[in-house]
Design an enzyme around this catalytic site. Structure first.
Site, PDB file in Angstrom:
ATOM      1  N   ASP A  28       0.018  -1.408  -0.473  1.00 22.88           N
ATOM      2  CA  ASP A  28       1.105  -0.794   0.412  1.00 22.88           C
ATOM      3  C   ASP A  28       2.646  -1.100  -0.015  1.00 22.88           C
ATOM      4  O   ASP A  28       2.929  -2.353   0.049  1.00 22.88           O
ATOM      5  CB  ASP A  28       1.076  -1.083   1.860  1.00 22.88           C
ATOM      6  CG  ASP A  28       1.577  -0.002   2.641  1.00 22.88           C
ATOM      7  OD1 ASP A  28       2.513   0.909   2.142  1.00 22.88           O
ATOM      8  OD2 ASP A  28       1.624  -0.065   4.047  1.00 22.88           O
ATOM      9  N   SER A  32       0.794   4.574   9.994  1.00 26.55           N
ATOM     10  CA  SER A  32       2.223   4.247   9.644  1.00 26.55           C
ATOM     11  C   SER A  32       2.844   4.276  11.020  1.00 26.55           C
ATOM     12  O   SER A  32       2.725   3.780  12.192  1.00 26.55           O
ATOM     13  CB  SER A  32       2.500   5.238   8.685  1.00 26.55           C
ATOM     14  OG  SER A  32       3.965   5.037   8.334  1.00 26.55           O
ATOM     15  N   HIS A  89      -0.409   3.040   0.833  1.00 21.03           N
ATOM     16  CA  HIS A  89      -0.138   3.196   2.255  1.00 21.03           C
ATOM     17  C   HIS A  89      -0.800   4.405   3.166  1.00 21.03           C
ATOM     18  O   HIS A  89      -0.781   4.103   4.340  1.00 21.03           O
ATOM     19  CB  HIS A  89       1.527   3.632   2.113  1.00 21.03           C
ATOM     20  CG  HIS A  89       2.227   3.974   3.594  1.00 21.03           C
ATOM     21  ND1 HIS A  89       2.318   2.685   4.399  1.00 21.03           N
ATOM     22  CD2 HIS A  89       2.549   4.764   4.458  1.00 21.03           C
ATOM     23  CE1 HIS A  89       2.772   3.012   5.479  1.00 21.03           C
ATOM     24  NE2 HIS A  89       3.111   4.315   5.608  1.00 21.03           N
TER      25      HIS A  89
END
Length: 346
Positions: free
Chosen positions: A295, A174, A323
């Site tokens: 995601d 991320s 995610h």
């Protein structure tokens, strides 16, 4: 569509080849007191280091409890502070013939994010570090240092230069992918390869949040650590979680209970945050992009765009995954990282 399931969290992943098997192959040696533990980090009677918030004792996830017991603070000398920063991380138990794997974490998170994947990487015989990015995690920030992008980069470099000292496979999930890209462009000698997981790298910093009045910013940050908001974030992040995984919310917000967390977070937000769009095409390191099929936070098209813009990259899709693949599908992520580290991910 996110599946919200009742019941217990998913069972633990099957182990990769054992440490004994890997040792017979001659891929690593066990560390024997190479590093000294930082001051004040001796474990308490329950096995947790005393600098962790006492709420760690309420966490039930055995993977989180096990990794939390291994968190240490190492002194890191930085140019923007007169004293060392006692910096939290999980150190490897082994030294591999291959370059070390260094695990970063997402925005406003900690090394506990790697609770499920870290033991599998060790089982595969990899030398793995899980490091808390400056301003998040469990480092001692009582004498609050600057927590902007340049300071985070400098702190990571000083930690690498003091303890790791070899080119690394740098892993960023991320926003951690933006941290990894920024670091690799500025310190290419320290990074052999990159692993970017559901990379959030096209945001132009913190935007309007950087200009919020401090009273409003503190109110927003206080909300950021609330259990309802963290639980909602988990619902977005995972593909098929259970009500029992409220415990995961407690793991994810544990670092927020340290007394300097709000100040450090405001410091980062007001600095403008990460904007690495212009740096992406400067990357020369071979990169592995891992993408969760389901995601709901980072659009799949963004990962495809990143794949096209990088000079040397391969992309792997993990089915039925949200995610945070390293929490959701640790076996798959550990296998991909291990193969990529050893030069075989085709």
């Amino acid at each position: 569509m996110l599946a919200f399931k009742l019941g217990s969290p998913p069972p633990p992943p099957p182990p990769l080849p054992s440490l004994t098997q890997a040792k017979k192959c001659g891929r690593f040696r066990v560390f024997a007191g190479i590093f000294k533990t930082g001051a004040g980090t001796a474990a308490s009677d329950d096995g947790f280091p005393p600098f962790l918030p006492k709420e760690v004792e309420k966490i039930k996830d055995p993977f989180a409890r096990s990794l939390a017991q291994r968190i240490e603070r190492l002194p890191v000398k930085v140019g923007f502070s007169e004293s060392c920063i006692m910096s939290s991380c999980v150190k490897p138990l082994i030294q591999s013939e291959t370059n070390p794997v260094v695990l970063l974490h997402c925005f406003d998170s900690s090394c506990l994010e790697w609770r499920c994947t870290y033991p599998l990487l060790e089982e595969a015989g990899l030398e793995a570090w899980a490091i808390d990015v400056l301003g998040w995690g469990f480092s001692d920030l009582e004498r609050l240092p600057p927590c902007d992008v340049a300071s985070k980069r400098h702190h990571l470099y000083q930690l690498w230069n003091s303890y790791i000292k070899r080119p690394m496979i740098l892993v960023g999930p991320s926003l951690g992918a933006a941290v990894a890209i920024d670091f690799a462009v500025n310190h290419p000698e320290a990074v052999e390869k990159l692993v970017l997981i559901n990379a959030s790298v096209y945001a132009e910093g913190t935007g309007a949040l950087a200009g919020l009045p401090r009273s409003v910013a503190y109110a927003g940050v206080s909300l950021l650590k609330s259990i309802p908001l963290r639980l909602y974030a988990n619902i977005l992040a995972f593909n098929g979680i259970s009500l029992a995984t409220v415990d995961w919310t407690n793991v994810g917000r544990l670092h927020c209970l340290l007394p300097w967390w709000e100040d450090a977070t405001i410091n980062f937000m007001s600095s403008g945050g990460y904007n690495v769009i212009a740096q992406i095409k400067q990357l020369k390191q071979k990169s592995l992009l891992i993408c969760g099929e389901c995601d709901q936070i980072v659009n799949y098209k963004q990962v495809v765009r990143l794949h096209c813009e990088l000079q040397d990259a391969i992309m792997r899709l993990i089915p039925d995954c949200g995610h945070l693949p390293h929490v959701d599908k640790p076996s798959s992520v550990a296998k991909l990282i291990a193969e990529f580290s050893l030069g075989d991910c085709h």
